[in-house]
Design a protein around this motif. Structure first.
Motif, PDB file in Angstrom:
ATOM      1  N   GLY A 231      16.036 -88.153  28.544  1.00  0.00           N
ATOM      2  CA  GLY A 231      17.099 -88.320  29.524  1.00  0.00           C
ATOM      3  C   GLY A 231      17.784 -87.035  29.948  1.00  0.00           C
ATOM      4  N   LEU A 232      18.983 -87.174  30.507  1.00  0.00           N
ATOM      5  CA  LEU A 232      19.727 -86.049  31.077  1.00  0.00           C
ATOM      6  C   LEU A 232      19.908 -84.916  30.074  1.00  0.00           C
ATOM      7  N   GLU A 233      20.222 -85.282  28.840  1.00  0.00           N
ATOM      8  CA  GLU A 233      20.455 -84.273  27.800  1.00  0.00           C
ATOM      9  C   GLU A 233      19.217 -83.416  27.573  1.00  0.00           C
ATOM     10  N   GLY A 234      18.050 -84.050  27.546  1.00  0.00           N
ATOM     11  CA  GLY A 234      16.812 -83.314  27.335  1.00  0.00           C
ATOM     12  C   GLY A 234      16.519 -82.348  28.467  1.00  0.00           C
ATOM     13  N   GLY A 235      16.785 -82.763  29.706  1.00  0.00           N
ATOM     14  CA  GLY A 235      16.569 -81.881  30.849  1.00  0.00           C
ATOM     15  C   GLY A 235      17.498 -80.678  30.822  1.00  0.00           C
ATOM     16  N   ALA A 236      18.762 -80.929  30.466  1.00  0.00           N
ATOM     17  CA  ALA A 236      19.731 -79.827  30.386  1.00  0.00           C
ATOM     18  C   ALA A 236      19.354 -78.847  29.281  1.00  0.00           C
ATOM     19  N   LEU A 237      18.902 -79.370  28.152  1.00  0.00           N
ATOM     20  CA  LEU A 237      18.503 -78.509  27.043  1.00  0.00           C
ATOM     21  C   LEU A 237      17.284 -77.675  27.423  1.00  0.00           C
ATOM     22  N   ALA A 238      16.363 -78.266  28.172  1.00  0.00           N
ATOM     23  CA  ALA A 238      15.185 -77.519  28.634  1.00  0.00           C
ATOM     24  C   ALA A 238      15.601 -76.337  29.503  1.00  0.00           C
ATOM     25  N   ILE A 239      16.551 -76.567  30.394  1.00  0.00           N
ATOM     26  CA  ILE A 239      17.032 -75.477  31.264  1.00  0.00           C
ATOM     27  C   ILE A 239      17.704 -74.398  30.436  1.00  0.00           C
ATOM     28  N   ASP A 240      18.517 -74.790  29.455  1.00  0.00           N
ATOM     29  CA  ASP A 240      19.177 -73.789  28.595  1.00  0.00           C
ATOM     30  C   ASP A 240      18.147 -72.883  27.928  1.00  0.00           C
ATOM     31  N   GLN A 241      17.062 -73.477  27.424  1.00  0.00           N
ATOM     32  CA  GLN A 241      16.044 -72.686  26.729  1.00  0.00           C
ATOM     33  C   GLN A 241      15.204 -71.853  27.685  1.00  0.00           C
ATOM     34  N   LEU A 242      14.811 -72.440  28.786  1.00  0.00           N
ATOM     35  CA  LEU A 242      13.899 -71.754  29.707  1.00  0.00           C
ATOM     36  C   LEU A 242      14.591 -70.657  30.509  1.00  0.00           C
ATOM     37  N   MET A 243      15.828 -70.900  30.905  1.00  0.00           N
ATOM     38  CA  MET A 243      16.535 -69.895  31.701  1.00  0.00           C
ATOM     39  C   MET A 243      17.043 -68.733  30.851  1.00  0.00           C
ATOM     40  N   ALA A 244      16.989 -68.900  29.514  1.00  0.00           N
ATOM     41  CA  ALA A 244      17.391 -67.808  28.620  1.00  0.00           C
ATOM     42  C   ALA A 244      16.248 -66.818  28.386  1.00  0.00           C
ATOM     43  N   LEU A 245      15.053 -67.140  28.871  1.00  0.00           N
ATOM     44  CA  LEU A 245      13.898 -66.259  28.689  1.00  0.00           C
ATOM     45  C   LEU A 245      14.031 -65.000  29.549  1.00  0.00           C
ATOM     46  N   ASP A 246      13.406 -63.917  29.101  1.00  0.00           N
ATOM     47  CA  ASP A 246      13.415 -62.687  29.903  1.00  0.00           C
ATOM     48  C   ASP A 246      12.780 -62.922  31.263  1.00  0.00           C
ATOM     49  N   GLN A 247      11.756 -63.764  31.279  1.00  0.00           N
ATOM     50  CA  GLN A 247      11.103 -64.152  32.531  1.00  0.00           C
ATOM     51  C   GLN A 247      11.135 -65.671  32.654  1.00  0.00           C
ATOM     52  N   PRO A 248      12.198 -66.210  33.227  1.00  0.00           N
ATOM     53  CA  PRO A 248      12.306 -67.666  33.349  1.00  0.00           C
ATOM     54  C   PRO A 248      11.226 -68.219  34.276  1.00  0.00           C
ATOM     55  N   PRO A 249      10.925 -69.499  34.125  1.00  0.00           N
ATOM     56  CA  PRO A 249       9.925 -70.102  35.017  1.00  0.00           C
ATOM     57  C   PRO A 249      10.461 -70.277  36.429  1.00  0.00           C
ATOM     58  N   THR A 250       9.541 -70.328  37.380  1.00  0.00           N
ATOM     59  CA  THR A 250       9.910 -70.633  38.766  1.00  0.00           C
ATOM     60  C   THR A 250       9.600 -72.077  39.117  1.00  0.00           C
ATOM     61  N   ALA A 251       8.901 -72.772  38.221  1.00  0.00           N
ATOM     62  CA  ALA A 251       8.597 -74.189  38.420  1.00  0.00           C
ATOM     63  C   ALA A 251       8.547 -74.882  37.072  1.00  0.00           C
ATOM     64  N   ILE A 252       9.046 -76.133  37.027  1.00  0.00           N
ATOM     65  CA  ILE A 252       9.108 -76.868  35.758  1.00  0.00           C
ATOM     66  C   ILE A 252       8.665 -78.305  35.972  1.00  0.00           C
ATOM     67  N   LEU A 253       7.749 -78.775  35.114  1.00  0.00           N
ATOM     68  CA  LEU A 253       7.392 -80.188  35.054  1.00  0.00           C
ATOM     69  C   LEU A 253       8.180 -80.806  33.910  1.00  0.00           C
ATOM     70  N   LEU A 254       8.889 -81.905  34.192  1.00  0.00           N
ATOM     71  CA  LEU A 254       9.690 -82.577  33.176  1.00  0.00           C
ATOM     72  C   LEU A 254       9.018 -83.868  32.712  1.00  0.00           C
ATOM     73  N   GLY A 255       9.327 -84.264  31.484  1.00  0.00           N
ATOM     74  CA  GLY A 255       8.658 -85.415  30.871  1.00  0.00           C
ATOM     75  C   GLY A 255       9.002 -86.748  31.479  1.00  0.00           C
ATOM     76  N   ASN A 256      10.140 -86.853  32.161  1.00  0.00           N
ATOM     77  CA  ASN A 256      10.509 -88.076  32.864  1.00  0.00           C
ATOM     78  C   ASN A 256      11.538 -87.731  33.936  1.00  0.00           C
ATOM     79  N   ASP A 257      11.821 -88.672  34.807  1.00  0.00           N
ATOM     80  CA  ASP A 257      12.707 -88.392  35.939  1.00  0.00           C
ATOM     81  C   ASP A 257      14.153 -88.181  35.512  1.00  0.00           C
ATOM     82  N   TRP A 258      14.568 -88.848  34.419  1.00  0.00           N
ATOM     83  CA  TRP A 258      15.929 -88.624  33.938  1.00  0.00           C
ATOM     84  C   TRP A 258      16.093 -87.200  33.424  1.00  0.00           C
ATOM     85  N   MET A 259      15.081 -86.694  32.743  1.00  0.00           N
ATOM     86  CA  MET A 259      15.118 -85.293  32.308  1.00  0.00           C
ATOM     87  C   MET A 259      15.155 -84.365  33.523  1.00  0.00           C
TER      88      MET A 259
END
Length: 347
Positions: A231-259
């Motif tokens: 759900g929403l929490e999982g999507g937000a946590l994914a962004i926290d982890q991915l956007m903290a990378l030195d080279q963040p992604p420019t595209a993301i596939l999420l496990g479900n629409d709520w995420m």
């Protein structure tokens, strides 16, 4: 010392044999079937007791109830713990009604850490077959099999459960999504899903890896996330982890629409736009994806077809006199529905 049961012309029951051998009924069933997980000495002991006291497995029933049981494993004893199962329950009820059939629904704990019991609808012969959903422990299947009821697993693996199954298959859709993103100039592509113990999530991760190899893109393990909250929490946590990378992604596939919705909200809070800064693709193609405020690209899964094939497979088993075939596994393919949450990679 346990008093031996009084035998009849029909012999003793499995329950009585289990008490006599001081084991549970599933161990009796596995021993008589030669399951290699049971120690040979135990198998020999149980078979000798079965012969001594005249135990015979229950014959296949001839009376039909015109009723199918939907057995759902869940962390909650009274209701599904996942929105997907809620949708499956409704679809099964509708599909059976169209066939003039009835449904019994029961819930049982998902893991052997809790007391898994075979529900009354099975023990009391109130159904003709079982649809099994919710990622059950394989031991539950072994506990049901002594009742000689056909079983079909919904969205699970035939190899894992040892019974026929029908599974949603998003592998090609994941590959198509990544290849299209690649055509749009994206090279830092991430995948973030819910629990990897679920077969379908594991399949998506493998499809991601395979596609990266096909496209000759070096695999960056930091872009592949699993076991995130649903759900929403999982999507937000994914962004926290991915956007903290030195080279963040420019595209993301999420496990479900709520995420995906949670990811979109988290990106907005960071001052980033979808799809201008980051392209997003959800999974399930739920009703809100086409809303103008979302316009979320998503992988569409035909859940109605999943249920229809599961019922078809179960009815074929009910009508068949031979239940010994190798478990059949069917796959229902998915497809990407493209909307405005995906764009050319930002330079």
């Amino acid at each position: 010392m346990l008093k031996p049961p009084q035998t009849t012309t029909q012999g003793i029951s499995m329950r009585e044999l289990a008490k006599l051998a001081n084991v549970n009924q599933s161990t009796i069933s596995r021993s008589l079937k030669g399951d290699p997980r049971i120690h040979p000495d135990r198998v020999r002991e149980i078979r000798q007791l079965a012969e001594q006291y005249g135990y015979r497995p229950k014959p296949l029933r001839s009376r039909k109830t015109n009723t199918i049981g939907l057995l759902v494993t869940s962390t909650d004893a009274n209701q599904p713990d996942h929105p997907f199962i809620n949708r499956v329950l409704l679809l099964v009820e509708q599909a059976l009604a169209q066939r003039g059939m009835h449904i019994h629904v029961a819930f049982t704990p998902r893991t052997t850490q809790d007391a898994i019991t075979v529900p009354g609808m099975i023990q009391e012969n109130r159904i003709d077959g079982v649809l099994l959903a919710g990622h059950p422990d394989p031991t539950l299947v072994a506990d049901i099999q002594p009742y000689n009821l056909p079983i079909v697993g919904i969205n699970d693996s035939a190899k894992r459960l040892g019974i026929p199954t029908v599974r949603l298959d998003a592998r090609q859709a994941v590959k198509d999504a990544i290849k299209h993103l690649h055509e749009l100039g994206h090279r830092r592509i991430a995948l973030a899903t819910h629990l990897l113990q679920y077969t379908t999530n594991h399949m998506r991760h493998q499809a991601y890896r395979d596609t990266m190899v096909d496209l000759k893109i070096d695999m960056d393990p930091t872009l592949l996330l699993g076991d995130l909250p649903f759900g929403l929490e999982g999507g937000a946590l994914a962004i926290d982890q991915l956007m903290a990378l030195d080279q963040p992604p420019t595209a993301i596939l999420l496990g479900n629409d709520w995420m995906a919705m949670g990811a979109m909200q988290a990106l907005t809070k960071r001052g980033l736009s979808v799809p201008e800064d980051v392209s997003l693709i959800g999974h399930d193609d739920l009703w809100f994806c086409a809303d103008p405020t979302m316009n979320l690209s998503s992988i569409h899964r035909d859940e109605s077809e999943l249920v229809a094939q599961a019922i078809e497979l179960l009815i074929a088993q009910i009508q068949s006199k031979d239940q010994s075939q190798t478990p059949e596994e069917r796959f229902v393919p998915a497809q990407v529905i493209w909307r405005q949450s995906v764009a050319q990679a930002k330079r």
